[in-house]
Design an enzyme around this catalytic site. Structure first.
Site, mmCIF file in Angstrom:
data_model
loop_
_atom_site.group_PDB
_atom_site.id
_atom_site.type_symbol
_atom_site.label_atom_id
_atom_site.label_comp_id
_atom_site.label_asym_id
_atom_site.label_seq_id
_atom_site.Cartn_x
_atom_site.Cartn_y
_atom_site.Cartn_z
ATOM 1 N N LYS A 48 0.857 -1.189 0.000
ATOM 2 C CA LYS A 48 0.000 0.000 0.000
ATOM 3 C C LYS A 48 0.890 1.235 0.000
ATOM 4 O O LYS A 48 1.720 1.401 0.890
ATOM 5 C CB LYS A 48 -0.913 -0.005 1.241
ATOM 6 N N ASP A 54 -2.553 10.180 3.373
ATOM 7 C CA ASP A 54 -3.957 9.803 3.558
ATOM 8 C C ASP A 54 -4.634 10.825 4.464
ATOM 9 O O ASP A 54 -4.525 10.746 5.684
ATOM 10 C CB ASP A 54 -4.030 8.397 4.177
ATOM 11 N N LYS A 98 -9.925 13.165 8.059
ATOM 12 C CA LYS A 98 -9.442 12.775 9.390
ATOM 13 C C LYS A 98 -9.395 13.996 10.306
ATOM 14 O O LYS A 98 -9.381 15.135 9.827
ATOM 15 C CB LYS A 98 -8.013 12.211 9.266
ATOM 16 N N ASP A 137 1.577 6.431 5.384
ATOM 17 C CA ASP A 137 0.609 5.467 4.857
ATOM 18 C C ASP A 137 1.121 4.781 3.581
ATOM 19 O O ASP A 137 0.421 3.985 2.972
ATOM 20 C CB ASP A 137 -0.736 6.173 4.615
ATOM 21 N N GLU A 142 -9.658 3.759 2.375
ATOM 22 C CA GLU A 142 -9.201 3.827 0.986
ATOM 23 C C GLU A 142 -8.171 2.763 0.634
ATOM 24 O O GLU A 142 -8.047 2.381 -0.518
ATOM 25 C CB GLU A 142 -8.630 5.224 0.697
ATOM 26 N N ARG A 200 -7.950 -0.419 1.166
ATOM 27 C CA ARG A 200 -8.523 -1.647 0.585
ATOM 28 C C ARG A 200 -9.001 -1.413 -0.838
ATOM 29 O O ARG A 200 -8.997 -2.325 -1.658
ATOM 30 C CB ARG A 200 -9.645 -2.166 1.495
HETATM 31 N N1 BES Z 1 -4.163 4.513 6.860
HETATM 32 C C1 BES Z 1 -5.280 4.359 7.705
HETATM 33 C C2 BES Z 1 -5.039 3.371 8.840
HETATM 34 C C3 BES Z 1 -4.177 3.873 9.959
HETATM 35 C C4 BES Z 1 -4.670 4.733 10.909
HETATM 36 C C5 BES Z 1 -2.899 3.405 10.096
HETATM 37 C C6 BES Z 1 -3.878 5.141 11.959
HETATM 38 C C7 BES Z 1 -2.103 3.801 11.146
HETATM 39 C C8 BES Z 1 -2.585 4.666 12.077
HETATM 40 C C9 BES Z 1 -6.463 3.823 6.890
HETATM 41 O O1 BES Z 1 -6.539 4.273 5.598
HETATM 42 C C10 BES Z 1 -7.685 4.269 7.588
HETATM 43 O O2 BES Z 1 -7.930 5.448 7.620
HETATM 44 N N2 BES Z 1 -8.416 3.323 8.141
HETATM 45 C C11 BES Z 1 -9.587 3.602 8.848
HETATM 46 C C12 BES Z 1 -10.586 2.590 8.398
HETATM 47 C C13 BES Z 1 -11.981 2.884 8.868
HETATM 48 C C14 BES Z 1 -12.513 4.135 8.212
HETATM 49 C C15 BES Z 1 -12.830 1.680 8.512
HETATM 50 C C16 BES Z 1 -9.290 3.464 10.336
HETATM 51 O O3 BES Z 1 -8.529 2.594 10.731
HETATM 52 O O4 BES Z 1 -9.795 4.274 11.094
HETATM 53 ZN ZN ZN Z 2 -4.807 4.816 4.694
HETATM 54 MN MN MN Z 3 -7.605 6.080 5.451
#
Ligand code: BES
Ligand code: ZN
Ligand code: MN
Length: 502
Positions: free
Chosen positions: A268, A273, A280, A291, A352, A354
């Site tokens: 990835k 992000d 966020k 990310d 995003e 996935r």
């Molecule tokens: N890149 C993030 C995951 C992440 C968050 C990695 C914090 C490391 C630290 C991913 O794209 C994301 O935002 N995931 C969301 C998924 C949710 C919206 C289902 C998450 O983990 O909050």
């Molecule tokens: Zn992400």
């Molecule tokens: Mn994300």
């Protein structure tokens, strides 16, 4: 850094510094004992006076010890002899290297590789000493206008092995350790780079630079126009709000016979992000430059593999993309048709990763992979579940899962398996499309993997969630860790049949 192995006795060494261990309480290792004898009890005298107890990580630097040829002796506390395990060994080496680097020894002969570490052989001790040394000396200074480096930095270190028979093992361990360290350094450098510089095209450029240094490594780039032709609509949707073009870089390493099915690594590569329209919160958002650590670790692993010239075919995919809010950005409610033909309802543009990975995972079907391993900072839930110590691992194939866990143990780059049971799939149901991109609050890491599993039915596959392990968050230690390069390299080494034991 230059590394060497040697098998000699401590009193014969003529070096800037010689490094020997002392166990708790005040017990000399055999090597320290030898030095004590020729110096007529100089060392045991100091210990008796209470200068060093031998607790793990304690350091005592001695100058001009009588009858010793080397300028300095560094006494290193190694803790209780029976408690010396892998973790403690690595911590002791790390502290030793920092001390040497800060105290002006440009060369050293280190006898700590002779210590007995539970269940580990000379190969392991030397290789991990090399990796840990590079880890201790790593610094990200690319963006500093003034780089303050050590005045007399450590340049060369010789690791001693108990017998001459172990010299070739030691040399092999150094070679492997250096190749793995080089990959880790690349991963850290690329990951630490700010997102205004490190964008998807930057990932491509780094891959090209590495490919130039290795004959059997070539690069192929899939840009947005090609993605459109391939129907990679899900991947494209994520990048639509960004001014930086989405770009998938495919690295082909050909070390095996042409007919051999490749190991495929998919990373990835979200160079930033923001969450997109599902923006966020502001706190710590800068860390979402990390990310792309999945892609960076694939890049680093490919470099290590090429440097070791492993006799195996490996393909590395860097799925570069940026997730930004914009008038042109994709939105919650959108339904995307993925490259596989399956449709996805977007419920949150922040899920995003996935959406990018699913198309990349469909794309790699064309390589008839032996196995596919994707690496991603996919879910915050993984940080909640496993913290910063273990990478989350999920797989549709038990033998592959076991091989990865073994590799993670061998490399001290640990992973822990989570279940991928069908029961969890229900959480992805959508009233309007084949699935949604959101699995709800429960078991977020597992439902994310369940989503990916719908695109990996045609091959053996494992998913590594490195959200907790890829970088150290906040604080003074903030920075990329280079994980899971060591684990991936070890997995491929095992697969290629390379000896990684005495
Ligand atoms: N890149 C993030 C995951 C992440 C968050 C990695 C914090 C490391 C630290 C991913 O794209 C994301 O935002 N995931 C969301 C998924 C949710 C919206 C289902 C998450 O983990 O909050
Ligand atoms: Zn992400
Ligand atoms: Mn994300």
């Amino acid at each position: 850094m230059e590394f060497n192995v040697k098998s000699g006795s401590p009193e014969k060494q003529r070096s800037a510094c010689i490094v020997v261990g002392v166990f708790e309480p005040r017990r000399l290792t055999p090597v320290a004992e030898q030095l004590d004898i020729i110096s007529e009890g100089y060392i045991s005298n100091l210990l008796r006076r209470g200068d060093l107890e031998g607790k793990a990580g304690q350091m005592l630097l001695l100058h001009h010890v009588p009858n010793v040829l080397s300028e300095r002796i560094l006494l290193v506390g190694c803790g209780k002899e029976r408690e010396l395990d892998e973790r403690q060994y690595r911590q002791i080496i790390k502290k030793t290297i920092s001390t040497l680097n800060e105290t002006g020894s440009m060369e050293a002969v280190c006898f700590l590789t002779e210590l007995h570490v539970k269940g580990r052989d000379t190969y392991w001790k030397v290789r991990h000493a090399v990796e840990t040394t590079n880890e201790a000396l790593y610094n990200f200074t690319a963006m500093k206008s003034r780089k303050d480096e050590a005045r007399r930095p450590l340049r060369k270190i010789v690791f001693n092995v108990p017998t001459r028979r172990e010299l070739t093992t030691g040399e092999r361990a150094i070679e492997h350790g250096m190749a793995i360290s080089a990959g880790i350094k690349t991963t850290k450098d690329v990951a630490n780079m700010p997102p205004n510089i490190c964008n998807p095209a930057y990932l491509r450029d780094q891959a090209m630079e590495i490919a130039e240094q290795h004959d059997n490594l070539t690069i192929e780039v899939i840009d947005e126009a090609q993605m459109a032709e391939l129907n990679m609509n899900s991947y494209l949707a994520v990048g639509r709000g960004s001014q930086n073009e989405s770009m998938m870089t495919v690295m082909h390493y050909k070390g095996g016979v042409p007919s051999q099915n490749p190991v495929v690594l998919v990373g990835k590569g979200l160079t930033f992000d923001s969450g997109g329209i599902s923006l966020k919160g502001g706190d710590g958002m800068d860390e979402m430059k990390y990310d792309m650590c999945g892609a960076a670790s694939v890049l680093g692993a490919m470099q290590s593999i090429a440097q070791m010239k492993l006799p195996i075919n490996v393909i590395g995919v860097l799925a570069g993309c940026e997730n930004m809010p914009d008038a042109n950005a994709y939105r919650p409610g959108d339904i995307l048709t993925t490259m596989s033909g399956q449709t996805v309802e977007v419920l949150n543009t922040d899920a995003e990763g996935r959406l990018v990975l699913c198309d990349a995972l469909t794309y790699v079907e064309r390589f008839s992979p032996d196995v596919v391993i994707d690496v991603a900072t996919l879910t915050g839930a993984c940080v909640v579940a496993l913290g910063k110590h273990a990478t989350g691992m999920l797989s549709n194939h038990n033998p592959l899962a076991h091989e990865l866990i073994n590799a993670s143990e061998q490399s001290s780059d640990r992973a822990w398996r989570l279940p991928l049971w069908d029961e969890y799939q229900e959480q992805l149901e959508s009233p309007f499309a084949d699935m949604s991109n959101l699995g709800g609050r429960a078991a977020g890491t597992i439902t994310a993997a369940c989503f990916l599993s719908r695109f990996t039915r045609k091959y053996h596959w494992a998913h590594l969630d490195i959200a907790g392990t890829a970088w150290i968050s906040g604080g003074k230690e903030k920075g990329a860790t280079g994980r899971p390069v060591a684990m991936l390299a070890q997995y491929v080494m095992n697969k290629a049949g390379v000896e990684t034991e005495d």
